[in-house]
Design a protein around this motif. Structure first.
Motif, short mmCIF file in Angstrom:
data_model
loop_
_atom_site.label_atom_id
_atom_site.label_comp_id
_atom_site.label_asym_id
_atom_site.label_seq_id
_atom_site.Cartn_x
_atom_site.Cartn_y
_atom_site.Cartn_z
N MET A 260 0.98 -1.29 0.21
CA MET A 260 0.30 -0.24 -0.58
C MET A 260 1.00 1.44 0.09
O MET A 260 1.64 1.64 0.59
N THR A 261 0.54 2.07 -1.02
CA THR A 261 1.48 3.12 -1.19
C THR A 261 0.68 4.07 -1.67
O THR A 261 0.40 3.89 -3.16
N GLY A 262 0.80 5.15 -0.98
CA GLY A 262 -0.22 6.68 -0.58
C GLY A 262 -0.87 6.00 -1.07
O GLY A 262 -1.96 5.52 -0.73
N ASN A 263 -2.10 6.29 -2.24
CA ASN A 263 -3.32 6.23 -2.74
C ASN A 263 -3.07 4.61 -3.74
O ASN A 263 -4.69 4.65 -3.94
N LYS A 264 -2.07 3.84 -3.48
CA LYS A 264 -2.40 2.36 -4.47
C LYS A 264 -2.17 1.92 -3.63
O LYS A 264 -0.86 1.66 -2.66
N LEU A 265 -2.93 0.85 -3.57
CA LEU A 265 -3.10 -0.46 -3.05
C LEU A 265 -2.68 -1.49 -4.63
O LEU A 265 -3.18 -1.52 -5.71
N GLY B 214 -7.70 11.66 -9.10
CA GLY B 214 -8.87 12.98 -10.22
C GLY B 214 -10.24 11.92 -10.64
O GLY B 214 -11.25 12.80 -11.15
N GLY B 215 -10.84 12.07 -8.92
CA GLY B 215 -12.13 11.05 -8.72
C GLY B 215 -12.49 10.12 -9.20
O GLY B 215 -13.47 9.72 -9.64
N VAL B 216 -11.31 9.13 -10.47
CA VAL B 216 -11.23 8.11 -10.96
C VAL B 216 -11.43 6.78 -10.51
O VAL B 216 -9.83 6.98 -9.75
N CYS B 217 -11.73 5.89 -9.89
CA CYS B 217 -10.47 4.75 -9.60
C CYS B 217 -10.22 3.78 -10.81
O CYS B 217 -11.08 4.44 -11.94
N TYR B 218 -8.97 3.74 -10.81
CA TYR B 218 -8.51 3.16 -12.10
C TYR B 218 -8.13 1.21 -11.57
O TYR B 218 -7.56 1.25 -9.97
N ILE B 219 -8.26 0.34 -12.55
CA ILE B 219 -7.61 -1.19 -11.61
C ILE B 219 -6.83 -1.19 -12.74
O ILE B 219 -7.63 -1.43 -14.35
N ASN B 220 -5.69 -1.90 -12.54
CA ASN B 220 -4.89 -1.94 -13.97
C ASN B 220 -4.38 -3.59 -13.08
O ASN B 220 -4.05 -4.34 -12.33
N ALA B 221 -4.42 -4.15 -14.67
CA ALA B 221 -3.67 -6.42 -14.48
C ALA B 221 -3.13 -6.14 -15.53
O ALA B 221 -3.78 -6.73 -16.66
N ASN B 222 -1.90 -5.62 -15.86
CA ASN B 222 -0.43 -5.97 -16.87
C ASN B 222 -0.74 -7.08 -17.04
O ASN B 222 -0.69 -7.38 -18.18
N LEU B 223 -0.27 -8.63 -16.30
CA LEU B 223 -0.24 -9.40 -16.78
C LEU B 223 -1.42 -10.78 -16.86
O LEU B 223 -1.39 -11.31 -17.12
#
Length: 475
Positions: A279-284, A301-310
């Protein structure tokens, strides 16, 4: 009575100020040029002051504008003769006062030093006496311990760093030796077995510790006490309801559950070493054992991002059975439909419509404004052929489309191959804002059979061919 300047001069020269007596009085050289006195009053505005000379009973008045601003009543002054005039020597008066103060201070310091010397001598004498008493007490204790007998009176207890010297009648089995170290502390307790000194083991049902009033006991398999203080405790296992401390350090802590308001750590690692979470800053972020990012979630910026590169696909499910799968091919809005795109743009929202009747025409008000509809998907089911399908088609606000629903299944009978199917024509219309009405007008569904010996079309299959769901997709 105010004194004239002649009378004041006569007093300064050693007279008492009365006429006719100044010539008859003999004075010394010092008294004729230097006099001392005390300031009685000062008139700074007039530049004058009254002074009472030592040995005189009558005050004199002197004029000195500088001295009148620097002196006050009670000050000691020195008056000197300069030519035919008498003036106040400010430096001389202050110097004499300082000399007097220093002399008095030196006298007090001398008395103080003498008192301190006497007290220091008394302290040294007391310390010497205490040292002698300590030696006497230590020698007496050592002698008493070395000659102490056990309660039964048959054995002795010895104390010292060296092996005890046997008494005249020799050592007895059961004699104890308190072996001390260089600091005089007991390092070991040994017992004489008749031949050699062996380590002494104490056997008791329990040991009551002095001063504990029964709250501290050492018994078989247990130490019962309110507190254990030690630099280190080495054990295979510590079983406790609660361990309270400012800090717990360990190579490994194996527990079923950790209940805590806050857990502070650099990272959490799975027991099999397969990965960890940060957990770093606002990123899990979840990472694998090679520190590669598996899933990252953050808000910016008011947007929830989900990133799954693999991952090739992200699947989101609900307890109602609805599933949203996101892949490079587009969005999948249920398990019944593969991913899709329209004009190269993936759908970003779906509006599901459940038909009021699966076999009749229907319409529905869809509150999806201001989203822009791009296409629709109609899901249907044919129990006649035991199949389910869907059809997607472009449609925009205020537009309509004719769509054909059909399902076909083939199998091989005993005598010939055969294909069974259901089909239906429908018209889909989408009304304009603000209340966007979605309407489906159904034709007559029919079922059919296709076989080498001849085709056949049967009657309306009714509830065997039904529309189950309609999904409007927009951007």
């Amino acid at each position: 009575m105010e004194m004239s300047e002649i009378q004041a001069a006569r007093l300064l020269l050693g007279g008492d100020g009365r006429a006719g007596q100044a010539a008859s009085r003999q004075v010394g050289q010092e008294s004729a040029s230097v006099r001392y006195g005390e300031v009685k009053s000062v008139d700074a505005e007039a530049g004058t002051m009254t002074v009472l000379l030592d040995g005189q009973s009558q005050e004199i008045t002197l004029t000195d504008s500088t001295a009148s601003t620097r002196l006050k009543a009670g000050d000691r002054v020195k008056i000197v003769k300069q030519g035919q005039s008498w003036v106040i020597d400010l430096a001389g008066g202050i110097s004499r006062a300082l000399d007097t103060a220093v002399s008095e201070a030196n006298a007090r310091m001398g008395a103080h030093d003498e008192t301190m010397a006497q007290q220091q001598a008394a302290i040294e004498a007391a310390q010497a006496e205490l040292a002698g008493m300590d030696r006497k007490i230590s020698d007496a204790v050592d002698t008493a311990i070395s000659q102490l007998e056990t309660p039964d009176g048959g054995n002795h207890i010895y104390a010292g760093a060296d092996e005890p010297t046997p008494p005249k009648d020799g050592l007895k089995a059961g004699d104890l030796w308190y072996q001390t170290n260089a600091s005089g502390q007991i390092a070991a307790v040994k017992v004489w077995n008749g031949t050699v000194w062996n380590g002494y083991d104490m056997v008791a049902n329990s040991i009551l510790v002095a001063g504990s009033v029964g709250s501290t006991l050492i018994a078989d398999g247990a130490v019962t006490t309110a507190k254990i203080t030690a630099k280190a405790i080495t054990a295979d296992q510590i079983a406790a309801n609660t361990i309270t401390g400012a800090e717990i350090r360990a190579d490994s802590v194996d527990v079923n559950e950790i209940a805590s308001g806050d857990i502070y750590c650099k990272r959490l690692t799975a027991t099999d070493g397969a990965g960890y979470t940060e957990m770093t800053g606002n990123k899990l972020e979840m990472l694998d054992s090679g520190s590669r990012s598996l899933v990252a979630i953050w808000v910016e910026g008011g947007v929830c991002y989900i990133n799954a590169n693999l991952a090739e696909k992200i699947s989101i499910g609900t307890n109602s059975g609805s599933v949203l799968n996101i892949s490079n091919g587009g969005f999948i809005f249920s398990s019944m439909m593969p991913g899709f795109r329209v004009n190269g743009v993936s759908a970003v929202e779906s509006f599901a419509i459940a038909p009021g009747s699966a076999t009749e025409s229907f319409s529905a008000n869809v509150p999806y404004s201001p989203h822009k509809t791009s296409y629709a998907v109609v899901y249907y089911r044919c129990t006649y052929t035991d199949t389910a399908g869907s059809v997607k088609f472009p449609i925009t606000e205020g537009g309509s489309a004719n769509v054909v629903l059909k399902e076909l299944t083939a199998f091989e009978a005993a005598d010939e191959s055969i294909a069974l199917g259901c089909a239906e024509n429908i018209t889909v219309a989408l009304g304009n804002s603000p209340n966007k009405t979605f309407a489906i007008t159904r034709g007559n569904p029919y079922r059919f059979a296709i076989k080498p010996s001849g085709n056949s079309v049967n009657a309306n299959p009714g509830s065997q061919f039904e529309i189950t769901q309609v999904t409007l997709c927009g951007q």
